[in-house]
Design an enzyme around this catalytic site. Structure first.
Site, PDB file in Angstrom:
ATOM      1  N   LYS A 112      11.187  54.525   0.867  1.00 29.60           N
ATOM      2  CA  LYS A 112      10.698  54.173  -0.467  1.00 29.60           C
ATOM      3  C   LYS A 112      11.441  54.936  -1.547  1.00 29.60           C
ATOM      4  CE  LYS A 112       5.949  52.779   0.621  1.00 29.60           C
ATOM      5  NZ  LYS A 112       4.528  52.979   0.298  1.00 29.60           N
ATOM      6  N   LYS A 195       9.986  44.186   8.609  1.00 27.32           N
ATOM      7  CA  LYS A 195       8.550  43.892   8.662  1.00 27.32           C
ATOM      8  C   LYS A 195       8.094  43.147   7.408  1.00 27.32           C
ATOM      9  CE  LYS A 195       6.659  47.919   6.417  1.00 27.32           C
ATOM     10  NZ  LYS A 195       5.764  49.021   6.306  1.00 27.32           N
ATOM     11  N   LYS A 198       4.120  44.042   1.669  1.00 23.28           N
ATOM     12  CA  LYS A 198       3.682  43.730   0.303  1.00 23.28           C
ATOM     13  C   LYS A 198       4.732  44.116  -0.713  1.00 23.28           C
ATOM     14  CE  LYS A 198      -0.185  46.187   0.903  1.00 23.28           C
ATOM     15  NZ  LYS A 198      -1.461  46.409   1.566  1.00 23.28           N
TER      16      LYS A 198
HETATM   17  P1  TYM Z   1      -0.905  49.383   4.133  1.00 18.09           P
HETATM   18  O1  TYM Z   1      -1.838  49.179   2.983  1.00 18.09           O
HETATM   19  O2  TYM Z   1       0.535  49.277   3.874  1.00 18.09           O
HETATM   20  O3  TYM Z   1      -1.239  48.393   5.307  1.00 18.09           O
HETATM   21  C1  TYM Z   1      -2.543  48.227   5.836  1.00 18.09           C
HETATM   22  C2  TYM Z   1      -2.472  48.044   7.341  1.00 18.09           C
HETATM   23  O4  TYM Z   1      -1.667  46.899   7.669  1.00 18.09           O
HETATM   24  C3  TYM Z   1      -0.693  47.262   8.634  1.00 18.09           C
HETATM   25  N1  TYM Z   1       0.513  46.456   8.410  1.00 18.09           N
HETATM   26  C4  TYM Z   1       1.112  45.699   9.351  1.00 18.09           C
HETATM   27  N2  TYM Z   1       0.810  45.465  10.637  1.00 18.09           N
HETATM   28  C5  TYM Z   1       1.603  44.621  11.314  1.00 18.09           C
HETATM   29  N3  TYM Z   1       2.688  44.001  10.775  1.00 18.09           N
HETATM   30  C6  TYM Z   1       3.027  44.210   9.479  1.00 18.09           C
HETATM   31  N4  TYM Z   1       4.079  43.594   8.946  1.00 18.09           N
HETATM   32  C7  TYM Z   1       2.222  45.092   8.709  1.00 18.09           C
HETATM   33  N5  TYM Z   1       2.269  45.526   7.417  1.00 18.09           N
HETATM   34  C8  TYM Z   1       1.217  46.351   7.265  1.00 18.09           C
HETATM   35  C9  TYM Z   1      -0.431  48.734   8.392  1.00 18.09           C
HETATM   36  O5  TYM Z   1       0.113  49.350   9.545  1.00 18.09           O
HETATM   37  C10 TYM Z   1      -1.810  49.232   8.050  1.00 18.09           C
HETATM   38  O6  TYM Z   1      -2.543  49.546   9.215  1.00 18.09           O
HETATM   39  N6  TYM Z   1      -0.675  54.361   4.574  1.00 18.09           N
HETATM   40  C11 TYM Z   1      -1.527  53.197   4.834  1.00 18.09           C
HETATM   41  C12 TYM Z   1      -2.876  53.262   4.129  1.00 18.09           C
HETATM   42  C13 TYM Z   1      -3.688  54.446   4.478  1.00 18.09           C
HETATM   43  C14 TYM Z   1      -4.294  54.724   5.735  1.00 18.09           C
HETATM   44  C15 TYM Z   1      -4.983  55.948   5.572  1.00 18.09           C
HETATM   45  C16 TYM Z   1      -4.339  54.045   6.936  1.00 18.09           C
HETATM   46  C17 TYM Z   1      -3.998  55.483   3.655  1.00 18.09           C
HETATM   47  N7  TYM Z   1      -4.778  56.374   4.292  1.00 18.09           N
HETATM   48  C18 TYM Z   1      -5.712  56.510   6.631  1.00 18.09           C
HETATM   49  C19 TYM Z   1      -5.065  54.636   8.004  1.00 18.09           C
HETATM   50  C20 TYM Z   1      -5.727  55.849   7.829  1.00 18.09           C
HETATM   51  C21 TYM Z   1      -0.807  51.966   4.318  1.00 18.09           C
HETATM   52  O7  TYM Z   1      -0.009  52.047   3.419  1.00 18.09           O
HETATM   53  O8  TYM Z   1      -1.227  50.789   4.832  1.00 18.09           O
END
Ligand code: TYM
Length: 332
Positions: A112, A195, A198
């Site tokens: 990023k 992947k 968003k």
């Molecule tokens: P975020 O908001 O980017 O994504 C939410 C969840 O979706 C999963 N994900 C995917 N899984 C499969 N294929 C994809 N292309 C794909 N894109 C996203 C992510 O792995 C995630 O599980 N850092 C985290 C948010 C967070 C968090 C936490 C998660 C903050 N604190 C504590 C778990 C525990 C994030 O940016 O997810």
């Protein structure tokens, strides 16, 4: 009951199929036999430039999508991160246990920040994984259901939990990642070696859950494939077709080998047409359910307020124990 915790950022108007298949689907299943905490990390959402005019609306919209996808606030705790101040407070303590080099090795930060340029990448983005560790450790989570892209952040979380426990005495459960076997990494339809994301993907590469089903169908029909004709799962040679098979298999609970057999001798167009229908059947009722939840924002806010109260009870008790272990003078 074992604890689970996970979160999804409110950084877009709609979740996408990767979010659902990689994470939220497991959240829904786990609420039955786990003490489950699911939250919307709005503190994380401001680590990159954001628009204050849309953040609150996106946060409510994220809550509406989670409920529409099957989270039941009577069986799990749904809340907004900024409503529970202990997240930021524990992150401070964990930051004081994290090496600068250790934080510098986080690949998501490297990706990023290299896109933004060193001067625009914030300290918040740098310390993002430490805040994520705090999110998890505050709730003593046994399992954290996430997609593959979160694996490194969970490793750091485990390291920090072990480090704290061994230096100051046990305060944290060391959590296990819970990453689904098939759908942990859904790829971009236009760029199937990256992947679905968003922030990174172009709109035509992402199937947004709130897209008009006609739009989703079109995106699937124009997904990038290859110049062969055979419908076969082979991530190296055929990343596009393999991704479509993965999505198809996950949404229908059918084995990939079964799909390969069914489509033997058929064309890519047939596969795409059928998958577009499967996706359409999934998203159509969802859009309506989300709209219904959004019609009553006050009720959504009440759900989130109840969630924050329950979350706050667990979080404050963990934080009090942490403060005691590190030697802070307790407040009167
Ligand atoms: P975020 O908001 O980017 O994504 C939410 C969840 O979706 C999963 N994900 C995917 N899984 C499969 N294929 C994809 N292309 C794909 N894109 C996203 C992510 O792995 C995630 O599980 N850092 C985290 C948010 C967070 C968090 C936490 C998660 C903050 N604190 C504590 C778990 C525990 C994030 O940016 O997810």
């Amino acid at each position: 009951r074992p604890r689970v915790l996970s979160g999804i950022q409110p950084t877009a108007d709609s979740f996408h199929l990767g979010n659902y298949l990689g994470a939220i689907r497991q959240w829904v299943a786990l609420q039955d036999d786990h003490d489950a905490f699911y939250f919307i990390p709005d503190l994380h959402a401001i680590t990159v430039e954001h628009d204050p005019k849309t953040l609150a609306a996106r946060t409510r919209n994220a809550a509406a999508q989670l409920l529409a996808l099957g989270l039941d606030p009577d069986r799990c705790t749904v809340f907004v991160q900024s409503h529970v101040p202990e997240h930021a407070r524990l992150a401070w303590v964990l930051g004081c246990l994290t090496g600068f080099g250790e934080a510098s090795r986080m690949t998501q930060f490297k990706d990023k920040s290299s896109k933004q340029g060193a001067d625009r990448a914030t300290i918040g983005l740098f310390t993002y994984p430490i805040l994520q560790a705090a999110d998890i450790l505050l709730y003593q989570a046994d399992r954290v259901p996430v997609g593959e892209d979160q694996r490194q952040h969970l490793e750091l979380t485990r390291d920090l939990a072990q480090r704290f426990n061994s230096r100051f005495g046990k305060a944290f459960v060391v959590p296990e990642p819970y990453i689904p076997a098939g759908a942990a990494k859904i790829q971009d339809l236009q760029e199937p070696t990256a992947k679905m994301s968003k922030s990174a993907s172009s709109p035509s590469g992402i199937v947004e859950l709130l897209d008009d089903p006609k739009v989703s169908a079109k995106k699937i029909r124009s997904a990038v494939t290859d110049t062969e004709r055979e419908i076969r799962y082979d991530v190296e040679a055929k990343p596009g077709i393999s991704n479509l098979l993965t999505i198809y298999s996950a949404l229908t609970d059918r084995k990939i080998s079964e799909l390969e057999a069914e489509y033997a001798g058929k064309g890519y167009g047939d596969l795409k047409k059928d998958l577009a229908e499967v996706v359409g059947d999934f998203v159509s009722p969802l859009r309506e359910r989300v709209a219904l939840y959004l019609e009553d924002p006050a009720e959504l806010d009440r759900v989130l307020a109840r969630g924050a109260t329950r979350a706050g009870e667990v979080a404050s008790s963990t934080l009090a124990a942490v403060h005691e272990r590190i030697g802070f003078l307790p407040p009167m």
